[in-house]
Motif scaffolding. Structure first.
Motif, PDB file in Angstrom:
ATOM      1  N   GLY A  78      -3.756   0.585  10.154  1.00  0.00           N
ATOM      2  CA  GLY A  78      -4.034  -0.452  11.155  1.00  0.00           C
ATOM      3  C   GLY A  78      -3.008  -0.403  12.281  1.00  0.00           C
ATOM      4  O   GLY A  78      -1.809  -0.226  12.036  1.00  0.00           O
ATOM      5  N   PHE A  79      -3.478  -0.513  13.511  1.00  0.00           N
ATOM      6  CA  PHE A  79      -2.583  -0.534  14.673  1.00  0.00           C
ATOM      7  C   PHE A  79      -2.970  -1.682  15.593  1.00  0.00           C
ATOM      8  O   PHE A  79      -4.162  -2.007  15.712  1.00  0.00           O
ATOM      9  N   GLN A  80      -1.999  -2.267  16.255  1.00  0.00           N
ATOM     10  CA  GLN A  80      -2.260  -3.114  17.420  1.00  0.00           C
ATOM     11  C   GLN A  80      -1.971  -2.230  18.632  1.00  0.00           C
ATOM     12  O   GLN A  80      -0.878  -1.692  18.743  1.00  0.00           O
ATOM     13  N   LEU A  81      -2.951  -2.065  19.506  1.00  0.00           N
ATOM     14  CA  LEU A  81      -2.677  -1.291  20.731  1.00  0.00           C
ATOM     15  C   LEU A  81      -1.979  -2.208  21.727  1.00  0.00           C
ATOM     16  O   LEU A  81      -2.331  -3.377  21.851  1.00  0.00           O
ATOM     17  N   CYS A  82      -0.994  -1.668  22.425  1.00  0.00           N
ATOM     18  CA  CYS A  82      -0.304  -2.465  23.447  1.00  0.00           C
ATOM     19  C   CYS A  82      -0.116  -1.550  24.665  1.00  0.00           C
ATOM     20  O   CYS A  82       0.774  -0.722  24.677  1.00  0.00           O
ATOM     21  N   HIS A  83      -0.999  -1.677  25.631  1.00  0.00           N
ATOM     22  CA  HIS A  83      -1.037  -0.773  26.792  1.00  0.00           C
ATOM     23  C   HIS A  83      -1.023   0.681  26.304  1.00  0.00           C
ATOM     24  O   HIS A  83      -0.279   1.516  26.821  1.00  0.00           O
ATOM     25  N   GLY A  84      -1.808   0.942  25.287  1.00  0.00           N
ATOM     26  CA  GLY A  84      -1.938   2.300  24.755  1.00  0.00           C
ATOM     27  C   GLY A  84      -0.920   2.655  23.699  1.00  0.00           C
ATOM     28  O   GLY A  84      -1.085   3.645  22.992  1.00  0.00           O
ATOM     29  N   LYS A  85       0.139   1.881  23.582  1.00  0.00           N
ATOM     30  CA  LYS A  85       1.145   2.164  22.537  1.00  0.00           C
ATOM     31  C   LYS A  85       0.562   1.786  21.184  1.00  0.00           C
ATOM     32  O   LYS A  85      -0.089   0.729  21.058  1.00  0.00           O
ATOM     33  N   LEU A  86       0.822   2.626  20.199  1.00  0.00           N
ATOM     34  CA  LEU A  86       0.317   2.375  18.850  1.00  0.00           C
ATOM     35  C   LEU A  86       1.340   1.558  18.068  1.00  0.00           C
ATOM     36  O   LEU A  86       2.308   2.111  17.535  1.00  0.00           O
ATOM     37  N   ILE A  87       1.145   0.252  18.041  1.00  0.00           N
ATOM     38  CA  ILE A  87       2.079  -0.599  17.290  1.00  0.00           C
ATOM     39  C   ILE A  87       1.608  -0.573  15.830  1.00  0.00           C
ATOM     40  O   ILE A  87       0.574  -1.123  15.483  1.00  0.00           O
ATOM     41  N   GLY A  88       2.383   0.088  14.994  1.00  0.00           N
ATOM     42  CA  GLY A  88       1.979   0.279  13.604  1.00  0.00           C
ATOM     43  C   GLY A  88       2.432   1.635  13.117  1.00  0.00           C
ATOM     44  O   GLY A  88       3.322   2.235  13.708  1.00  0.00           O
ATOM     45  N   PRO A  89       1.839   2.134  12.033  1.00  0.00           N
ATOM     46  CA  PRO A  89       0.671   1.570  11.345  1.00  0.00           C
ATOM     47  C   PRO A  89       1.033   0.567  10.253  1.00  0.00           C
ATOM     48  O   PRO A  89       2.148   0.583   9.734  1.00  0.00           O
ATOM     49  N   ARG A  90       0.064  -0.279   9.940  1.00  0.00           N
ATOM     50  CA  ARG A  90       0.121  -1.071   8.713  1.00  0.00           C
ATOM     51  C   ARG A  90      -0.771  -0.366   7.705  1.00  0.00           C
ATOM     52  O   ARG A  90      -1.888   0.028   8.037  1.00  0.00           O
ATOM     53  N   ASP A  91      -0.254  -0.238   6.490  1.00  0.00           N
ATOM     54  CA  ASP A  91      -0.977   0.452   5.416  1.00  0.00           C
ATOM     55  C   ASP A  91      -1.929  -0.570   4.777  1.00  0.00           C
ATOM     56  O   ASP A  91      -1.550  -1.317   3.880  1.00  0.00           O
ATOM     57  N   LEU A  92      -3.183  -0.583   5.252  1.00  0.00           N
ATOM     58  CA  LEU A  92      -4.066  -1.715   4.940  1.00  0.00           C
ATOM     59  C   LEU A  92      -4.627  -1.734   3.512  1.00  0.00           C
ATOM     60  O   LEU A  92      -5.046  -2.785   3.042  1.00  0.00           O
ATOM     61  N   PHE A  93      -4.640  -0.600   2.843  1.00  0.00           N
ATOM     62  CA  PHE A  93      -5.092  -0.633   1.441  1.00  0.00           C
ATOM     63  C   PHE A  93      -3.910  -0.848   0.479  1.00  0.00           C
ATOM     64  O   PHE A  93      -4.090  -0.794  -0.744  1.00  0.00           O
ATOM     65  N   ASP A  94      -2.717  -1.054   1.036  1.00  0.00           N
ATOM     66  CA  ASP A  94      -1.557  -1.361   0.197  1.00  0.00           C
ATOM     67  C   ASP A  94      -1.588  -2.864  -0.078  1.00  0.00           C
ATOM     68  O   ASP A  94      -0.816  -3.639   0.478  1.00  0.00           O
ATOM     69  N   ASP A  95      -2.552  -3.243  -0.913  1.00  0.00           N
ATOM     70  CA  ASP A  95      -2.844  -4.657  -1.141  1.00  0.00           C
ATOM     71  C   ASP A  95      -3.433  -4.759  -2.544  1.00  0.00           C
ATOM     72  O   ASP A  95      -4.412  -4.070  -2.857  1.00  0.00           O
ATOM     73  N   PRO A  96      -2.847  -5.608  -3.404  1.00  0.00           N
ATOM     74  CA  PRO A  96      -3.358  -5.699  -4.782  1.00  0.00           C
ATOM     75  C   PRO A  96      -4.823  -6.103  -4.856  1.00  0.00           C
ATOM     76  O   PRO A  96      -5.471  -5.889  -5.880  1.00  0.00           O
ATOM     77  N   SER A  97      -5.370  -6.652  -3.769  1.00  0.00           N
ATOM     78  CA  SER A  97      -6.787  -7.031  -3.827  1.00  0.00           C
ATOM     79  C   SER A  97      -7.695  -5.795  -3.869  1.00  0.00           C
ATOM     80  O   SER A  97      -8.898  -5.928  -4.109  1.00  0.00           O
ATOM     81  N   PHE A  98      -7.132  -4.602  -3.637  1.00  0.00           N
ATOM     82  CA  PHE A  98      -7.919  -3.373  -3.814  1.00  0.00           C
ATOM     83  C   PHE A  98      -7.646  -2.709  -5.171  1.00  0.00           C
ATOM     84  O   PHE A  98      -8.183  -1.642  -5.459  1.00  0.00           O
ATOM     85  N   ASP A  99      -6.816  -3.346  -6.017  1.00  0.00           N
ATOM     86  CA  ASP A  99      -6.527  -2.767  -7.337  1.00  0.00           C
ATOM     87  C   ASP A  99      -7.795  -2.621  -8.173  1.00  0.00           C
ATOM     88  O   ASP A  99      -7.970  -1.626  -8.886  1.00  0.00           O
ATOM     89  N   GLU A 100      -8.664  -3.632  -8.093  1.00  0.00           N
ATOM     90  CA  GLU A 100      -9.904  -3.583  -8.885  1.00  0.00           C
ATOM     91  C   GLU A 100     -10.781  -2.404  -8.453  1.00  0.00           C
ATOM     92  O   GLU A 100     -11.432  -1.763  -9.273  1.00  0.00           O
ATOM     93  N   ALA A 101     -10.819  -2.143  -7.138  1.00  0.00           N
ATOM     94  CA  ALA A 101     -11.609  -1.016  -6.625  1.00  0.00           C
ATOM     95  C   ALA A 101     -11.046   0.299  -7.156  1.00  0.00           C
ATOM     96  O   ALA A 101     -11.794   1.213  -7.530  1.00  0.00           O
ATOM     97  N   ARG A 102      -9.705   0.375  -7.214  1.00  0.00           N
ATOM     98  CA  ARG A 102      -9.077   1.606  -7.730  1.00  0.00           C
ATOM     99  C   ARG A 102      -9.377   1.762  -9.219  1.00  0.00           C
ATOM    100  O   ARG A 102      -9.671   2.858  -9.695  1.00  0.00           O
ATOM    101  N   LYS A 103      -9.333   0.641  -9.940  1.00  0.00           N
ATOM    102  CA  LYS A 103      -9.626   0.666 -11.380  1.00  0.00           C
ATOM    103  C   LYS A 103     -11.081   1.088 -11.602  1.00  0.00           C
ATOM    104  O   LYS A 103     -11.378   1.952 -12.414  1.00  0.00           O
ATOM    105  N   LYS A 104     -11.953   0.481 -10.836  1.00  0.00           N
ATOM    106  CA  LYS A 104     -13.386   0.813 -10.938  1.00  0.00           C
ATOM    107  C   LYS A 104     -13.599   2.289 -10.604  1.00  0.00           C
ATOM    108  O   LYS A 104     -14.362   2.984 -11.273  1.00  0.00           O
ATOM    109  N   ALA A 105     -12.911   2.784  -9.565  1.00  0.00           N
ATOM    110  CA  ALA A 105     -13.052   4.196  -9.182  1.00  0.00           C
ATOM    111  C   ALA A 105     -12.627   5.101 -10.344  1.00  0.00           C
ATOM    112  O   ALA A 105     -13.279   6.110 -10.622  1.00  0.00           O
ATOM    113  N   ASN A 106     -11.566   4.716 -11.046  1.00  0.00           N
ATOM    114  CA  ASN A 106     -11.136   5.524 -12.194  1.00  0.00           C
ATOM    115  C   ASN A 106     -12.155   5.486 -13.318  1.00  0.00           C
ATOM    116  O   ASN A 106     -12.402   6.501 -13.983  1.00  0.00           O
TER     117      ASN A 106
END
Ligand code: F6R
Ligand code: MG
Ligand code: MG
Length: 365
Positions: free
Chosen positions: A296-324
């Motif tokens: 994830g980035f916030q653009l600021c006059h073209g500058k890439l402010i970021g990145p934020r690692d958006l899947f680094d969130d325990p709310s995606f743990d279940e998806a990873r478990k399901k994928a396994n």
């Protein structure tokens, strides 16, 4: 004042470490050095270099529009320089996605994957760059449909007056080398008929009904370029968000369901697409399962402010478990379909040799 900006995401696999599982830091350093030099010379506004699995990802912002020769040449030269480093280290598949000898004004058709979009930067411009490994561009069809056309995913389609009209999808028919534009919600069933066939029809872009670009995906198929198996396409996708476009959370939501995609071992198996934080994008079990990361980035006059690692969130743990769980289930099929892809779409096959060898043993029945 016009604040038009172009974001170009150009990627290639120019050598894996170890095998096809990840990338060596020397490649990332070489790419950063190349792009830093170009930035100093004023060729770009900003850049970010990263990787997903064995794919090197160049995220660049500039003022030159899409399909710009200088930007594509810069990416091409960067991949060539990284290929040299990969060769020196004898990394696996050095120069794998460099399919042609000479640059021809664009990297399209030469091996690398490209997603680009140009727009007027809004008061605030949150964007997400998705990058996948061990899969192909059709992997974006289901999540893009959910983001921009499914009210059970995207609440804004129902309750935000600025999104209620829906979106327009540009779909590429990779076999016929042609494209079609379909408007949702009116033509949702027509759209689904095509994009459900992920190997042939791929969503290339999504627009708001006023023509504003909302998403752009890479749709290059390496096998179509080379005419033989040369690795999976490992696609990228850029999505703009908020204020009349799906919210960041609505854009990420489809990945809470690890859907089945083509790719994985030898580009010849179905497996779940696992959403992972950057540091877990190293597909190693049976060369997979396929991975996706979200920067994830916030653009600021073209500058890439970021990145934020958006899947680094325990709310995606279940998806990873399901994928396994799905990975285990699919793996139990071994060489049987539908884990292994159908004969006509498998990237590797011994069938022609086998048929030749055993031809005389087939008897009429
Ligand atoms: C999939 C992928 C790998 C390779 C596999 C065999 O996209 O790149 O699964 O297909 O590791 O690689 P080779 O044939 O190079 O030994
Ligand atoms: Mg590779
Ligand atoms: Mg790859």
């Amino acid at each position: 004042m016009s604040d038009r900006i172009t974001i170009s995401v150009i990627k290639a696999d120019v050598g894996g470490y170890v095998g096809h599982s990840s990338i060596h830091s020397d490649l990332l350093e070489t790419a950063k050095e190349k792009l830093s030099n170009a930035l100093e010379k004023g060729h770009m506004v900003d850049f970010h270099v990263t990787r997903c699995g064995d794919d090197l990802e160049l995220i660049m912002t500039h003022k030159h529009g899409t399909d710009n020769e200088d930007i594509h040449k810069l990416a091409w030269d960067t991949f060539l320089a990284c290929t040299e480093v990969a060769k020196d280290l004898k990394l696996y598949g050095a120069g794998q996605d460099i399919l042609k000898d000479a640059f021809t004004g664009t990297v399209k058709g030469l091996g690398p994957g490209v997603a680009e979009m140009e727009f007027e930067e809004r008061k605030s411009e949150p964007i997400i760059v998705f990058m996948a490994d061990k899969t192909s561009p059709g992997a974006w069809n289901l999540p893009l449909y959910r983001m921009f056309a499914d009210p059970f995913n995207t609440a804004g389609l129902v309750i935000d007056p600025t999104m209620h009209e829906g979106f327009v999808f540009e779909v590429l028919d990779v076999h016929g080398h042609r494209k079609i534009t379909l408007s949702c919600p009116e033509e949702a069933y027509d759209l689904l008929m095509f994009i459900g066939a992920m190997g042939r029809f791929m969503i290339r872009a999504v627009y708001r009904k006023d023509g504003e670009i909302a998403a752009a995906a890479s749709t290059q198929k390496l096998s179509e370029i080379a005419g033989r198996y040369v690795g999976k396409d490992d696609p990228v996708l850029i999505v703009r968000s908020q204020s009349g476009l799906p919210a960041v959370g609505e854009i990420l939501e489809p990945f809470a369901f690890p859907h089945l995609v083509e790719g994985w071992m030898r580009g010849s198996h179905h497996g779940p697409l696992m959403p992972v934080p950057f540091y877990e994008a190293n597909p190693s079990r049976f060369d997979g399962p396929p991975r996706v990361i979200a920067a994830g980035f916030q653009l600021c006059h073209g500058k890439l402010i970021g990145p934020r690692d958006l899947f680094d969130d325990p709310s995606f743990d279940e998806a990873r478990k399901k994928a396994n769980e799905i990975a285990n289930y699919m793996r139990h099929h071994g060489p049987f379909e539908p884990h292994r892809l159908g004969l006509d779409v498998m990237e590797y096959t011994t069938m022609p040799q086998l048929m030749k060898k055993l031809e005389s043993r087939f008897k009429p029945e």
